[in-house]
Write a protein that holds these residues in place. Sequence first.
Motif, PDB file in Angstrom:
ATOM      1  N   SER A  25     -25.799   2.080   7.044  1.00 33.04           N
ATOM      2  CA  SER A  25     -25.204   3.104   6.186  1.00 33.04           C
ATOM      3  C   SER A  25     -25.292   2.700   4.726  1.00 33.04           C
ATOM      4  O   SER A  25     -25.493   1.536   4.381  1.00 33.04           O
ATOM      5  CB  SER A  25     -23.743   3.323   6.571  1.00 33.04           C
ATOM      6  N   ARG A  26     -25.096   3.689   3.856  1.00 34.17           N
ATOM      7  CA  ARG A  26     -25.072   3.419   2.420  1.00 34.17           C
ATOM      8  C   ARG A  26     -23.914   2.516   2.050  1.00 34.17           C
ATOM      9  O   ARG A  26     -24.050   1.646   1.186  1.00 34.17           O
ATOM     10  CB  ARG A  26     -24.968   4.736   1.646  1.00 34.17           C
ATOM     11  N   GLY A  27     -22.777   2.726   2.686  1.00 32.51           N
ATOM     12  CA  GLY A  27     -21.624   1.901   2.370  1.00 32.51           C
ATOM     13  C   GLY A  27     -21.846   0.444   2.665  1.00 32.51           C
ATOM     14  O   GLY A  27     -21.288  -0.426   1.987  1.00 32.51           O
ATOM     15  N   ARG A 451      11.064  -5.444  -1.530  1.00 33.82           N
ATOM     16  CA  ARG A 451      12.527  -5.383  -1.642  1.00 33.82           C
ATOM     17  C   ARG A 451      13.117  -6.765  -1.837  1.00 33.82           C
ATOM     18  O   ARG A 451      12.548  -7.773  -1.415  1.00 33.82           O
ATOM     19  CB  ARG A 451      13.144  -4.739  -0.397  1.00 33.82           C
ATOM     20  N   ALA A 452      14.283  -6.775  -2.474  1.00 34.76           N
ATOM     21  CA  ALA A 452      15.088  -7.992  -2.623  1.00 34.76           C
ATOM     22  C   ALA A 452      16.532  -7.570  -2.825  1.00 34.76           C
ATOM     23  O   ALA A 452      16.810  -6.583  -3.524  1.00 34.76           O
ATOM     24  CB  ALA A 452      14.606  -8.837  -3.796  1.00 34.76           C
ATOM     25  N   GLY A 453      17.468  -8.301  -2.240  1.00 35.80           N
ATOM     26  CA  GLY A 453      18.876  -7.938  -2.364  1.00 35.80           C
ATOM     27  C   GLY A 453      19.223  -6.776  -1.455  1.00 35.80           C
ATOM     28  O   GLY A 453      18.444  -6.341  -0.602  1.00 35.80           O
ATOM     29  N   GLY A 454      20.414  -6.237  -1.643  1.00 37.20           N
ATOM     30  CA  GLY A 454      20.889  -5.147  -0.815  1.00 37.20           C
ATOM     31  C   GLY A 454      20.545  -3.785  -1.381  1.00 37.20           C
ATOM     32  O   GLY A 454      19.815  -3.656  -2.377  1.00 37.20           O
ATOM     33  N   GLU A 455      21.068  -2.762  -0.736  1.00 36.88           N
ATOM     34  CA  GLU A 455      20.821  -1.393  -1.184  1.00 36.88           C
ATOM     35  C   GLU A 455      21.419  -1.141  -2.557  1.00 36.88           C
ATOM     36  O   GLU A 455      20.857  -0.416  -3.376  1.00 36.88           O
ATOM     37  CB  GLU A 455      21.400  -0.408  -0.167  1.00 36.88           C
ATOM     38  N   ALA A 456      22.578  -1.741  -2.815  1.00 37.16           N
ATOM     39  CA  ALA A 456      23.242  -1.572  -4.104  1.00 37.16           C
ATOM     40  C   ALA A 456      22.972  -2.789  -4.977  1.00 37.16           C
ATOM     41  O   ALA A 456      23.301  -3.918  -4.618  1.00 37.16           O
ATOM     42  CB  ALA A 456      24.742  -1.400  -3.902  1.00 37.16           C
ATOM     43  N   GLY A 457      22.337  -2.556  -6.108  1.00 39.13           N
ATOM     44  CA  GLY A 457      22.063  -3.637  -7.043  1.00 39.13           C
ATOM     45  C   GLY A 457      20.848  -4.464  -6.707  1.00 39.13           C
ATOM     46  O   GLY A 457      20.555  -5.441  -7.413  1.00 39.13           O
ATOM     47  N   GLY A 458      20.116  -4.122  -5.658  1.00 35.76           N
ATOM     48  CA  GLY A 458      18.931  -4.874  -5.286  1.00 35.76           C
ATOM     49  C   GLY A 458      17.677  -4.340  -5.963  1.00 35.76           C
ATOM     50  O   GLY A 458      17.716  -3.413  -6.772  1.00 35.76           O
ATOM     51  N   LEU A 459      16.554  -4.927  -5.615  1.00 37.46           N
ATOM     52  CA  LEU A 459      15.265  -4.529  -6.156  1.00 37.46           C
ATOM     53  C   LEU A 459      14.504  -3.757  -5.091  1.00 37.46           C
ATOM     54  O   LEU A 459      14.412  -4.185  -3.943  1.00 37.46           O
ATOM     55  CB  LEU A 459      14.462  -5.763  -6.580  1.00 37.46           C
ATOM     56  N   ALA A 460      13.956  -2.609  -5.459  1.00 35.90           N
ATOM     57  CA  ALA A 460      13.172  -1.787  -4.532  1.00 35.90           C
ATOM     58  C   ALA A 460      11.968  -1.227  -5.274  1.00 35.90           C
ATOM     59  O   ALA A 460      12.115  -0.448  -6.219  1.00 35.90           O
ATOM     60  CB  ALA A 460      14.013  -0.653  -3.949  1.00 35.90           C
ATOM     61  N   THR A 461      10.792  -1.649  -4.887  1.00 33.46           N
ATOM     62  CA  THR A 461       9.565  -1.152  -5.500  1.00 33.46           C
ATOM     63  C   THR A 461       8.481  -1.153  -4.422  1.00 33.46           C
ATOM     64  O   THR A 461       8.769  -1.277  -3.229  1.00 33.46           O
ATOM     65  CB  THR A 461       9.168  -1.998  -6.725  1.00 33.46           C
ATOM     66  N   GLY A 462       7.239  -1.005  -4.810  1.00 29.30           N
ATOM     67  CA  GLY A 462       6.165  -0.982  -3.834  1.00 29.30           C
ATOM     68  C   GLY A 462       4.854  -0.566  -4.454  1.00 29.30           C
ATOM     69  O   GLY A 462       4.761  -0.302  -5.657  1.00 29.30           O
ATOM     70  N   PHE A 463       3.822  -0.510  -3.618  1.00 27.38           N
ATOM     71  CA  PHE A 463       2.486  -0.096  -4.071  1.00 27.38           C
ATOM     72  C   PHE A 463       1.704   0.385  -2.863  1.00 27.38           C
ATOM     73  O   PHE A 463       2.129   0.229  -1.709  1.00 27.38           O
ATOM     74  CB  PHE A 463       1.769  -1.259  -4.766  1.00 27.38           C
ATOM     75  N   SER A 464       0.550   0.980  -3.132  1.00 28.80           N
ATOM     76  CA  SER A 464      -0.324   1.495  -2.073  1.00 28.80           C
ATOM     77  C   SER A 464      -1.686   0.829  -2.167  1.00 28.80           C
ATOM     78  O   SER A 464      -2.164   0.522  -3.258  1.00 28.80           O
ATOM     79  CB  SER A 464      -0.489   3.013  -2.173  1.00 28.80           C
ATOM     80  N   ALA A 465      -2.303   0.611  -1.019  1.00 26.39           N
ATOM     81  CA  ALA A 465      -3.658   0.049  -0.952  1.00 26.39           C
ATOM     82  C   ALA A 465      -4.540   1.000  -0.150  1.00 26.39           C
ATOM     83  O   ALA A 465      -4.138   1.487   0.909  1.00 26.39           O
ATOM     84  CB  ALA A 465      -3.641  -1.327  -0.311  1.00 26.39           C
ATOM     85  N   ASN A 466      -5.723   1.263  -0.667  1.00 31.65           N
ATOM     86  CA  ASN A 466      -6.680   2.140   0.006  1.00 31.65           C
ATOM     87  C   ASN A 466      -8.026   1.451   0.119  1.00 31.65           C
ATOM     88  O   ASN A 466      -8.405   0.647  -0.743  1.00 31.65           O
ATOM     89  CB  ASN A 466      -6.856   3.457  -0.764  1.00 31.65           C
ATOM     90  N   LEU A 467      -8.748   1.770   1.174  1.00 33.83           N
ATOM     91  CA  LEU A 467     -10.096   1.243   1.330  1.00 33.83           C
ATOM     92  C   LEU A 467     -10.988   1.771   0.221  1.00 33.83           C
ATOM     93  O   LEU A 467     -10.833   2.904  -0.244  1.00 33.83           O
ATOM     94  CB  LEU A 467     -10.675   1.655   2.685  1.00 33.83           C
ATOM     95  N   ASP A 468     -11.909   0.934  -0.208  1.00 31.89           N
ATOM     96  CA  ASP A 468     -12.906   1.397  -1.163  1.00 31.89           C
ATOM     97  C   ASP A 468     -13.734   2.513  -0.522  1.00 31.89           C
ATOM     98  O   ASP A 468     -13.981   2.507   0.683  1.00 31.89           O
ATOM     99  CB  ASP A 468     -13.808   0.235  -1.579  1.00 31.89           C
ATOM    100  N   ALA A 469     -14.141   3.470  -1.333  1.00 31.51           N
ATOM    101  CA  ALA A 469     -14.875   4.626  -0.792  1.00 31.51           C
ATOM    102  C   ALA A 469     -16.127   4.201  -0.048  1.00 31.51           C
ATOM    103  O   ALA A 469     -16.518   4.829   0.942  1.00 31.51           O
ATOM    104  CB  ALA A 469     -15.228   5.593  -1.918  1.00 31.51           C
ATOM    105  N   SER A 470     -16.776   3.114  -0.487  1.00 34.57           N
ATOM    106  CA  SER A 470     -18.006   2.670   0.172  1.00 34.57           C
ATOM    107  C   SER A 470     -17.738   2.145   1.581  1.00 34.57           C
ATOM    108  O   SER A 470     -18.639   2.118   2.422  1.00 34.57           O
ATOM    109  CB  SER A 470     -18.682   1.583  -0.660  1.00 34.57           C
ATOM    110  N   ALA A 471     -16.491   1.724   1.857  1.00 33.36           N
ATOM    111  CA  ALA A 471     -16.176   1.165   3.171  1.00 33.36           C
ATOM    112  C   ALA A 471     -16.282   2.198   4.276  1.00 33.36           C
ATOM    113  O   ALA A 471     -16.484   1.851   5.448  1.00 33.36           O
ATOM    114  CB  ALA A 471     -14.780   0.553   3.160  1.00 33.36           C
ATOM    115  N   THR A 472     -16.136   3.474   3.949  1.00 32.92           N
ATOM    116  CA  THR A 472     -16.212   4.534   4.960  1.00 32.92           C
ATOM    117  C   THR A 472     -17.382   5.482   4.719  1.00 32.92           C
ATOM    118  O   THR A 472     -17.424   6.565   5.299  1.00 32.92           O
ATOM    119  CB  THR A 472     -14.901   5.335   4.982  1.00 32.92           C
TER     120      THR A 472
END
Length: 564
Positions: A25-27, A451-472
Amino acid sequence: MSEGLRLLESATLPRREMYVFTDCSRGAWAGTAPLDIAGSHPDVSVLYVDVGAEMRRNFAIDAVELGSEVISAGMPATVTVSASRAGPDANRAIAVEMLGPNGGYVRRAIKPVAWKEGAVTQVSFEVSGLEPGIRQGRVVIDGSDDLEADDVRFFTVEVGRPARVLVAAPAPPERAGRFVAQAIAPAALRKSGKSRFDVELVDVSKLDAASWDGVAGIVLVDPPPLQARTWDLLGQWVSGGRGLVVWLGPGAGDAARFNSDASERVLGGSIVRVWRSPDGGNFIAPAALEHPVLAAFRRVGDAVPWQDFPVERHWEFVPAADADAAMPVATYRNGLPAILEHRIGAGAVITFTTPASQAAGDPDAWNTLATGFEPWPFVMLANESLRHAIDTADDLNVVAGRPAVLHVERRDLPAVFVRTPAGEDFPAAIDQARGTITVTATQLPGNYVVRAGGEAGGLATGFSANLDASATDSARLDDELVRTVLGPAARIARTERELVRDVNLERVGAELSGWLLLLAAAAVAADWAVANRFYAPRSEPAPPGAAGGFPEPPPLPAAVEAAG
């Protein structure tokens, strides 16, 4: 392949074989340098097994583009999907789903799509009603097909309160700073609570006395010569990860009075003189749109009417001579810098060499950027420059396998826990000096929760990872390109019979018994044909008792007969 070849080189067995299963394949192969395994590893036998599909049938989401990774509370998240179809035309919907507090996805929007063979289709969604904080979602194709990896794409957006911005302009600031203030925070959006920035106009002469607490960006509109102390405060403030935008204009006065060591450290250079183009033939003329400040203009490309907003006067700006110099982002038609960027620590300074503070009727106006007919390029420049300057560069959306860097305000936490899309948790340390988290284990596509800490006063963040277009990208290379990449002598098996044949040829050799039997039969037939060629056929039947045409023996003597 390189790792396999390395292992084979260290093997002690006399026979070394490598089997490469590929879909051609091209990918997998596009852009790959031609292979020369026969030359580099002559003792290794390589067989390529083609497992690709000749007739593809696939629905694919090629890319997902967000209008912005950071949006203000009350504003919708804009999601643009690029999709393609391999196979006959079909109808199938695309949906946007958001991750709920219980860990499940909730469908927020769906649109029917008419898929055309070989064509790329774009579908846009606006997802509203998102609560403040890090919000994660995915775009899915309704239904399934043989290649599920490209049926879904993940995304993360940050929803928060409008960033606080100080617009500092000469008194009265409401007059000199109104164009910039209206461009970055239009009155209609402020009243509806959808403005991206919370703008406060201040007198530039009283900037030191203003409260900078919670301020993400400062815009200096036509600033006069500032004291060294003010420049030093701005430099220290910017280095902490904040943004400064400067629109230079006539207020700078004399270059000798404006320039100082402190101003050069912040701006990354100095002004020299005012450049005049009274004929109206000078305007902003970006050579490329790769810089983040100009990236938004890629949607319109050459359709930006820069020539409709002439710049009759601007400052000639000379970057500093050392390594800590401002870098040009865009130039005027005359080749001199129009926009420059200077990085200070974790922050950025964007400098425009012409102002945005003069009224349309001002006979001494330097340009018509903000006052020309439909000045939307100015509005985009004002917004994109400020957005880039105050951007904390969090990696909210990354390519799978690449590290994600997130900024955290909490310095009292030693570490955080990262939950992968598979539901596994692992710790990640916080860089206390930088205030960042670096996550390197991102091979699995999906949404990652930090995440870190509890629901109140804690840290909550995140990110997303996707396959490179060539992989598929499963589109097949043509035979000529396959031979170019794999080499003209490469052995390729496409069927089970060809695979068995090539393996037997390599290990056993060619089977010749069948050919020998055929050759022997051919020799017997030839001998028969040649032998019969030298005997004439009989013309009449032989008399009785005759033996093959030989003459009869003479009669026996009488005595012999009597004795018999």
